[in-house]
Design an enzyme around this catalytic site. Structure first.
Site, PDB file in Angstrom:
ATOM      1  N   ASN A   9       0.752  -1.003  -0.291  1.00  0.00           N
ATOM      2  CA  ASN A   9       0.070   0.003  -0.212  1.00  0.00           C
ATOM      3  C   ASN A   9       0.853   1.368   0.014  1.00  0.00           C
ATOM      4  O   ASN A   9       1.478   1.553   1.051  1.00  0.00           O
ATOM      5  CB  ASN A   9      -0.969   0.077   1.321  1.00  0.00           C
ATOM      6  CG  ASN A   9      -1.817   1.038   1.482  1.00  0.00           C
ATOM      7  OD1 ASN A   9      -2.007   2.202   0.267  1.00  0.00           O
ATOM      8  ND2 ASN A   9      -2.330   1.425   2.377  1.00  0.00           N
ATOM      9  N   LYS A  11      -0.088   4.334  -0.215  1.00  0.00           N
ATOM     10  CA  LYS A  11      -0.531   5.484   0.349  1.00  0.00           C
ATOM     11  C   LYS A  11      -0.261   6.630  -0.632  1.00  0.00           C
ATOM     12  O   LYS A  11      -0.382   6.445  -1.725  1.00  0.00           O
ATOM     13  CB  LYS A  11      -0.314   5.530   1.835  1.00  0.00           C
ATOM     14  CG  LYS A  11      -0.492   4.559   2.639  1.00  0.00           C
ATOM     15  CD  LYS A  11      -0.043   4.573   4.059  1.00  0.00           C
ATOM     16  CE  LYS A  11      -0.701   3.377   4.895  1.00  0.00           C
ATOM     17  NZ  LYS A  11      -0.485   3.393   6.435  1.00  0.00           N
ATOM     18  N   HIS A  95      -9.935   0.461   5.105  1.00  0.00           N
ATOM     19  CA  HIS A  95      -8.419   0.666   5.698  1.00  0.00           C
ATOM     20  C   HIS A  95      -8.891   1.547   6.973  1.00  0.00           C
ATOM     21  O   HIS A  95      -9.605   2.484   7.017  1.00  0.00           O
ATOM     22  CB  HIS A  95      -7.655   1.399   5.006  1.00  0.00           C
ATOM     23  CG  HIS A  95      -6.090   1.487   5.216  1.00  0.00           C
ATOM     24  ND1 HIS A  95      -5.714   2.138   6.174  1.00  0.00           N
ATOM     25  CD2 HIS A  95      -4.993   0.494   5.230  1.00  0.00           C
ATOM     26  CE1 HIS A  95      -4.343   2.125   6.461  1.00  0.00           C
ATOM     27  NE2 HIS A  95      -3.671   1.080   5.963  1.00  0.00           N
ATOM     28  N   GLU A  97      -7.182   4.276   8.248  1.00  0.00           N
ATOM     29  CA  GLU A  97      -7.366   5.569   7.755  1.00  0.00           C
ATOM     30  C   GLU A  97      -8.440   6.284   7.261  1.00  0.00           C
ATOM     31  O   GLU A  97      -8.761   7.099   7.323  1.00  0.00           O
ATOM     32  CB  GLU A  97      -5.991   5.783   6.909  1.00  0.00           C
ATOM     33  CG  GLU A  97      -4.688   5.641   7.680  1.00  0.00           C
ATOM     34  CD  GLU A  97      -3.353   5.237   6.805  1.00  0.00           C
ATOM     35  OE1 GLU A  97      -2.363   5.110   7.134  1.00  0.00           O
ATOM     36  OE2 GLU A  97      -3.655   5.605   5.539  1.00  0.00           O
ATOM     37  N   GLU A 167      -4.855  -5.405  10.199  1.00  0.00           N
ATOM     38  CA  GLU A 167      -4.106  -4.531  10.817  1.00  0.00           C
ATOM     39  C   GLU A 167      -4.360  -3.757  12.008  1.00  0.00           C
ATOM     40  O   GLU A 167      -5.307  -2.935  11.936  1.00  0.00           O
ATOM     41  CB  GLU A 167      -4.277  -3.172   9.503  1.00  0.00           C
ATOM     42  CG  GLU A 167      -3.728  -3.861   8.289  1.00  0.00           C
ATOM     43  CD  GLU A 167      -3.398  -2.606   7.340  1.00  0.00           C
ATOM     44  OE1 GLU A 167      -2.289  -2.571   6.902  1.00  0.00           O
ATOM     45  OE2 GLU A 167      -4.450  -1.905   7.056  1.00  0.00           O
ATOM     46  N   GLY A 173       2.332   2.079  10.490  1.00  0.00           N
ATOM     47  CA  GLY A 173       3.295   3.593  10.482  1.00  0.00           C
ATOM     48  C   GLY A 173       3.931   3.757  11.724  1.00  0.00           C
ATOM     49  O   GLY A 173       4.469   4.800  11.851  1.00  0.00           O
ATOM     50  N   SER A 212       3.609  -2.378  10.150  1.00  0.00           N
ATOM     51  CA  SER A 212       5.003  -2.391   9.985  1.00  0.00           C
ATOM     52  C   SER A 212       5.709  -3.606   9.593  1.00  0.00           C
ATOM     53  O   SER A 212       6.631  -4.125  10.369  1.00  0.00           O
ATOM     54  CB  SER A 212       5.268  -1.941  11.605  1.00  0.00           C
ATOM     55  OG  SER A 212       5.032  -0.601  11.795  1.00  0.00           O
TER      56      SER A 212
END
Length: 252
Positions: A9, A11, A95, A97, A167, A173, A212
């Site tokens: 991904n 992003k 996701h 985010e 996730e 991140g 990560s």
């Protein structure tokens, strides 16, 4: 036997020049047999990536899609049919985010999952808990709720047409990673929840880990019995490291 999937991904990273450089590096990788590899670039670069990697085994995905399959007056959105037309095979839905920064509810995620399936894309359903939720012992409840709305709508067979990506939000991140046993516990819980409905189909569902993932921890994570690969963030922006992660999946 489930095939592992290693997905990158990107992003909101990249320019035409940097994407071109990254694609050249990806084109030089020794991709392992028996592993599905996918990258999800920013939408602007999907066609650039598709054209560059068309002779490689790397699939192209998108980071999100509109919540309806048919054309319409949704300014700024991209339909899953348009993504398919541009060369995509996969699309991320739900996701963390998107859920937290853009207020995408479980119902919106369900609609996106449905629209993706209707257009021939494989939806990658992202689920996961925050640090506060984990510390409160709510991981199974939070992940189960995110999963259940899709399970109720499409059954285990529908989920088997896509991918589940666990996730943990606290590991995205941040440099923090769930240790292999922690990740395996949640993956096993997800599969057990599916097995209550349809055990045979549950064994076919790809469940990948994101948070990560790097070359130095990938093999230990992928060796767990219910972890079928990874959804990779920052490490996917380095062609050699992403290739190493894919090769780690091929060794387990």
């Amino acid at each position: 036997m489930r095939r592992p999937l290693v997905a990158g991904n990107w992003k909101m990273h990249g320019t035409r020049q940097s994407v071109d450089s990254l694609l050249k590096g990806l084109g030089q990788q020794d991709w392992p047999e028996g592993v599905d590899v996918m990258i999800a670039p920013p939408a602007l670069y999907i066609q650039q990536c598709h054209a560059s990697l068309i002779k490689t085994p790397v699939y192209i995905g998108a980071q999100s899609c509109a919540s309806q399959a048919e054309p319409g007056a949704l300014t700024g959105e991209i339909s899953p049919a348009q993504l398919r037309d541009a060369g995509c095979e996969y699309v991320l839905v739900g996701h963390s985010e998107r859920r937290s920064l853009f207020d995408e509810s479980d119902e919106v995620v369900r609609k996106k999952f449905a629209a993706a399936l209707a257009c021939g894309l494989r939806p990658v359903l992202c689920v996961g808990e925050t640090r506060e939720q984990r510390d409160a012992g709510l991981t199974a409840e939070v992940v189960g709720t995110q999963l259940q709305i899709i399970l109720d709508a499409f059954g285990v067979g529908g989920l088997a047409q896509g991918v589940i990506a666990y996730e943990p939000v606290w590991a995205i991140g941040t440099g923090l990673t769930a240790d292999p046993e922690q990740a395996q516990d949640v993956h096993a819980m997800i599969r057990a929840r599916l097995a209550i409905v349809d055990d045979e189909q549950a064994q076919l569902v790809q469940i990948v880990y994101g948070g990560s993932v790097k070359a130095d921890n990938a093999e230990d994570l992928f060796a767990m019995p219910d972890i079928d690969g990874g959804l990779v963030g920052g490490a996917s922006l380095n062609a050699d490291e992403f290739g190493a992660i894919a090769r780690a999946a091929g060794r387990v």
